[in-house]
Design a protein around this motif. Structure first.
Motif, PDB file in Angstrom:
ATOM      1  N   ALA A  29      54.044  12.468  39.663  1.00 59.49           N
ATOM      2  CA  ALA A  29      54.771  12.605  40.932  1.00 59.49           C
ATOM      3  C   ALA A  29      54.029  11.972  42.106  1.00 59.49           C
ATOM      4  CB  ALA A  29      55.035  14.086  41.225  1.00 59.49           C
ATOM      5  N   SER A  30      52.740  11.718  41.951  1.00 61.82           N
ATOM      6  CA  SER A  30      51.944  11.195  43.066  1.00 61.82           C
ATOM      7  C   SER A  30      52.217   9.721  43.365  1.00 61.82           C
ATOM      8  CB  SER A  30      50.450  11.387  42.791  1.00 61.82           C
ATOM      9  OG  SER A  30      49.989  10.464  41.817  1.00 61.82           O
ATOM     10  N   LYS A  32      55.296   7.811  43.773  1.00 61.26           N
ATOM     11  CA  LYS A  32      56.752   7.705  43.910  1.00 61.26           C
ATOM     12  C   LYS A  32      57.227   6.252  43.903  1.00 61.26           C
ATOM     13  CE  LYS A  32      57.319  12.084  46.366  1.00 61.26           C
ATOM     14  NZ  LYS A  32      56.443  12.713  45.477  1.00 61.26           N
ATOM     15  N   GLU A  33      56.422   5.351  44.487  1.00 57.14           N
ATOM     16  CA  GLU A  33      56.801   3.937  44.526  1.00 57.14           C
ATOM     17  C   GLU A  33      56.967   3.378  43.109  1.00 57.14           C
ATOM     18  OE1 GLU A  33      54.777  -0.259  45.849  1.00 57.14           O
ATOM     19  OE2 GLU A  33      54.338   1.501  47.069  1.00 57.14           O
ATOM     20  N   GLN A  35      57.420   5.165  40.341  1.00 56.55           N
ATOM     21  CA  GLN A  35      58.490   5.890  39.658  1.00 56.55           C
ATOM     22  C   GLN A  35      59.856   5.363  40.074  1.00 56.55           C
ATOM     23  OE1 GLN A  35      57.618   7.330  37.163  1.00 56.55           O
ATOM     24  NE2 GLN A  35      55.597   8.130  37.541  1.00 56.55           N
ATOM     25  N   GLN A  36      60.016   5.005  41.336  1.00 54.37           N
ATOM     26  CA  GLN A  36      61.292   4.426  41.775  1.00 54.37           C
ATOM     27  C   GLN A  36      61.512   3.065  41.135  1.00 54.37           C
ATOM     28  OE1 GLN A  36      60.673   4.699  46.020  1.00 54.37           O
ATOM     29  NE2 GLN A  36      61.810   6.628  46.145  1.00 54.37           N
ATOM     30  N   ASP A  43      65.041  11.427  39.007  1.00 56.55           N
ATOM     31  CA  ASP A  43      64.798  11.636  40.436  1.00 56.55           C
ATOM     32  C   ASP A  43      63.291  11.578  40.677  1.00 56.55           C
ATOM     33  OD1 ASP A  43      64.569  12.408  43.067  1.00 56.55           O
ATOM     34  OD2 ASP A  43      65.625  14.317  42.817  1.00 56.55           O
ATOM     35  N   PRO A  44      62.783  10.440  41.160  1.00 55.61           N
ATOM     36  CA  PRO A  44      61.339  10.320  41.388  1.00 55.61           C
ATOM     37  C   PRO A  44      60.788  11.317  42.406  1.00 55.61           C
ATOM     38  CG  PRO A  44      62.391   8.172  41.501  1.00 55.61           C
ATOM     39  CD  PRO A  44      63.485   9.200  41.426  1.00 55.61           C
ATOM     40  N   GLU A  45      61.679  11.921  43.168  1.00 53.75           N
ATOM     41  CA  GLU A  45      61.253  12.930  44.148  1.00 53.75           C
ATOM     42  C   GLU A  45      61.133  14.312  43.514  1.00 53.75           C
ATOM     43  OE1 GLU A  45      60.424  12.326  47.347  1.00 53.75           O
ATOM     44  OE2 GLU A  45      60.834  10.188  47.089  1.00 53.75           O
ATOM     45  N   ASP A  46      61.602  14.450  42.262  1.00 52.47           N
ATOM     46  CA  ASP A  46      61.612  15.763  41.616  1.00 52.47           C
ATOM     47  C   ASP A  46      61.287  15.598  40.131  1.00 52.47           C
ATOM     48  OD1 ASP A  46      61.949  18.509  41.255  1.00 52.47           O
ATOM     49  OD2 ASP A  46      64.098  18.306  40.870  1.00 52.47           O
TER      50      ASP A  46
END
Length: 182
Positions: A29-30, A32-33, A35-36, A43-46
């Motif tokens: 999760a750290s 996000k760039e 993961q997107q 959902d990269p935010e979750d």
């Protein structure tokens, strides 16, 4: 930096010790760039622990895969997933780095360079002469990192999982181990 091998339960590759799974979830999760860009999580935010466990089980589903965890001062700062052989190209003589992830909160502290060096050293000790990896097209940060470490683009092709366009990079392990260290 302490490097340890991730060993899930033999009877259930999704079963990781809860504290380790929570650390791994925070690690994923750290960034996000990334993961997107990758689209590996809905959902990269979750990002949830069960999703991380499933992703790691997929990484470890290959018989010659290994997942290494990097710790600094007791804290998980990185992960490297490696393959001794490319899963669909038996003529490819090199091992692969399938994933290298550094905690987004610990960037630019040298962890990525040290973890990469440890992976390369492991392959050198096995007598391997090169190592390959793929970088998603559009991931300028990763391209800058890998090329600074001496990796060179040798091919362009879709990745195996999602058919996303990637650059394939290779490093000769018989050359200077880390050109950036001069």
């Amino acid at each position: 930096m302490l490097i340890e091998t991730l060993l899930p339960a033999a009877d259930d590759p999704l079963a990781l010790p809860a504290p380790v799974l929570l650390e791994l979830t925070e690690l994923y999760a750290s960034d996000k760039e990334f993961q997107q860009l990758s689209g590996d999580f809905p959902d990269p935010e979750d990002i949830r622990p069960e999703q991380v466990a499933a992703s790691l089980a997929e990484e470890l589903s290959h018989p010659d895969a290994e997942v290494l965890l990097a710790r600094s001062r007791g804290r998980l700062v990185g992960l490297a997933a490696t393959l001794r052989h490319h899963p669909s190209r038996p003529d490819d003589p090199d091992p692969w780095i399938g994933l290298l992830m550094i905690d987004g909160r610990a960037r630019r502290e040298g962890h990525g360079r040290r973890l990469t060096r440890a992976v390369e050293d492991r392959f050198r000790e096995e007598g391997r002469t090169g190592v390959r990896l793929a970088v998603l097209r559009g991931n300028a940060t990763a391209m800058a990192f890998w090329t600074a470490l001496g990796y060179e683009v040798i091919d362009e092709r879709p990745d195996l999982r999602r058919r996303r366009p990637t650059y394939v990079l290779r490093k000769d392990l018989l050359a200077d181990p880390d050109p950036a260290e001069g």
